[in-house]
Motif scaffolding. Structure first.
Motif, PDB file in Angstrom:
ATOM      1  N   HIS A  16      31.461  25.784  11.253  1.00 50.22           N
ATOM      2  CA  HIS A  16      32.651  25.647  10.663  1.00 50.22           C
ATOM      3  C   HIS A  16      33.981  25.743  12.028  1.00 50.22           C
ATOM      4  CE1 HIS A  16      30.319  25.908   6.793  1.00 50.22           C
ATOM      5  NE2 HIS A  16      31.601  25.385   6.423  1.00 50.22           N
ATOM      6  N   VAL A  17      34.033  25.972  13.012  1.00 52.80           N
ATOM      7  CA  VAL A  17      34.856  25.692  14.194  1.00 52.80           C
ATOM      8  C   VAL A  17      34.313  24.496  14.636  1.00 52.80           C
ATOM      9  CG1 VAL A  17      34.847  26.481  16.228  1.00 52.80           C
ATOM     10  CG2 VAL A  17      34.530  28.326  15.015  1.00 52.80           C
ATOM     11  N   PHE A  54      42.029  23.593   9.369  1.00 53.21           N
ATOM     12  CA  PHE A  54      42.287  25.316   9.242  1.00 53.21           C
ATOM     13  C   PHE A  54      41.702  26.388   8.300  1.00 53.21           C
ATOM     14  CE2 PHE A  54      45.045  23.797  12.841  1.00 53.21           C
ATOM     15  CZ  PHE A  54      45.590  24.946  13.711  1.00 53.21           C
ATOM     16  N   TYR A  55      41.113  25.498   7.328  1.00 52.84           N
ATOM     17  CA  TYR A  55      40.736  26.252   5.829  1.00 52.84           C
ATOM     18  C   TYR A  55      39.283  26.356   6.410  1.00 52.84           C
ATOM     19  CZ  TYR A  55      43.813  25.679   1.810  1.00 52.84           C
ATOM     20  OH  TYR A  55      44.992  25.185   1.847  1.00 52.84           O
ATOM     21  N   ASN A  56      38.851  25.859   7.602  1.00 48.24           N
ATOM     22  CA  ASN A  56      37.147  25.611   7.849  1.00 48.24           C
ATOM     23  C   ASN A  56      37.765  27.256   9.496  1.00 48.24           C
ATOM     24  OD1 ASN A  56      35.681  24.031   6.752  1.00 48.24           O
ATOM     25  ND2 ASN A  56      36.862  22.840   7.038  1.00 48.24           N
ATOM     26  N   LEU A  57      38.449  26.864   9.666  1.00 43.88           N
ATOM     27  CA  LEU A  57      38.726  27.955  11.423  1.00 43.88           C
ATOM     28  C   LEU A  57      38.170  29.084  10.179  1.00 43.88           C
ATOM     29  CD1 LEU A  57      39.122  28.522  13.735  1.00 43.88           C
ATOM     30  CD2 LEU A  57      41.480  28.254  13.562  1.00 43.88           C
ATOM     31  N   THR A  95      29.067  28.050   1.773  1.00 42.61           N
ATOM     32  CA  THR A  95      28.586  27.258  -0.149  1.00 42.61           C
ATOM     33  C   THR A  95      29.310  27.189  -0.567  1.00 42.61           C
ATOM     34  OG1 THR A  95      27.207  29.030   1.412  1.00 42.61           O
ATOM     35  CG2 THR A  95      26.547  28.268  -0.723  1.00 42.61           C
ATOM     36  N   ALA A  96      30.323  27.710  -0.851  1.00 44.08           N
ATOM     37  CA  ALA A  96      30.832  26.799  -2.587  1.00 44.08           C
ATOM     38  C   ALA A  96      31.721  25.475  -2.096  1.00 44.08           C
ATOM     39  CB  ALA A  96      32.001  27.827  -2.801  1.00 44.08           C
ATOM     40  N   ALA A  97      32.099  25.469  -0.690  1.00 43.58           N
ATOM     41  CA  ALA A  97      33.118  24.752  -0.245  1.00 43.58           C
ATOM     42  C   ALA A  97      32.567  23.358   0.048  1.00 43.58           C
ATOM     43  CB  ALA A  97      33.534  24.713   1.060  1.00 43.58           C
ATOM     44  N   ALA A  98      30.870  23.742   0.380  1.00 44.86           N
ATOM     45  CA  ALA A  98      29.893  22.273   0.451  1.00 44.86           C
ATOM     46  C   ALA A  98      29.621  22.051  -0.616  1.00 44.86           C
ATOM     47  CB  ALA A  98      28.767  22.759   1.270  1.00 44.86           C
ATOM     48  N   MET A  99      29.311  22.794  -1.904  1.00 47.85           N
ATOM     49  CA  MET A  99      28.988  22.309  -3.589  1.00 47.85           C
ATOM     50  C   MET A  99      29.982  21.745  -3.879  1.00 47.85           C
ATOM     51  SD  MET A  99      26.854  25.731  -5.149  1.00 47.85           S
ATOM     52  CE  MET A  99      25.191  25.776  -4.293  1.00 47.85           C
TER      53      MET A  99
END
Length: 132
Positions: A16-17, A54-57, A95-99
């Motif tokens: 994610h970084v 930035f959400y991923n960070l 996980t939720a973001a990937a879904m």
């Protein structure tokens, strides 16, 4: 099992970084090849991608904070509630973001699987450690 969860969460955070870097700093260069965008598409979506990066960070920071707290309190049999909570919050949100990506853009199935596999496995491992 907690050590497995920590390693998986660390790998998910590292990924994610990398996604943060792609979306926030390499969107109009390297990320174009990764995400399959044209120069015009990248230019038009640059601000959105910067914010999304930035959400991923932040998800990575939450997971890493959980790892650190767990290690500081002795990762063996009884992880700290705060560390476990942050581990599950960070990796669960990943996980939720990937879904969401998978459901909203089925053509991006591969990206969703890449983005979601490590955090899902971390959630399973950490949950198994907490329940044992």
């Amino acid at each position: 099992m907690i050590v497995t969860g920590l390693v998986l969460a660390g790998l998910a955070a590292a990924l994610h970084v990398y996604i943060f870097w792609l979306e926030s700093f390499a969107w109009t260069t390297r990320a174009r090849a990764v995400f399959g965008t044209t120069a015009d598409q990248a230019a038009a979506t640059r601000e959105l991608a910067f914010n999304q990066g930035f959400y991923n960070l932040f998800l990575a920071i939450i997971a890493v904070t959980g790892i650190v707290l767990t290690l500081l309190t002795g990762a063996s049999d009884d992880p700290s509630p705060a560390g476990a909570s942050l581990l599950l919050a960070g990796t669960g949100a990943m996980t939720a973001a990937a879904m969401v990506l998978l459901v909203s853009s089925p053509d991006k199935r591969r990206a969703a699987v890449v983005q979601g596999t490590l955090p899902l496995l971390a959630v399973v491992a950490v949950t198994a450690a907490l329940l044992s």
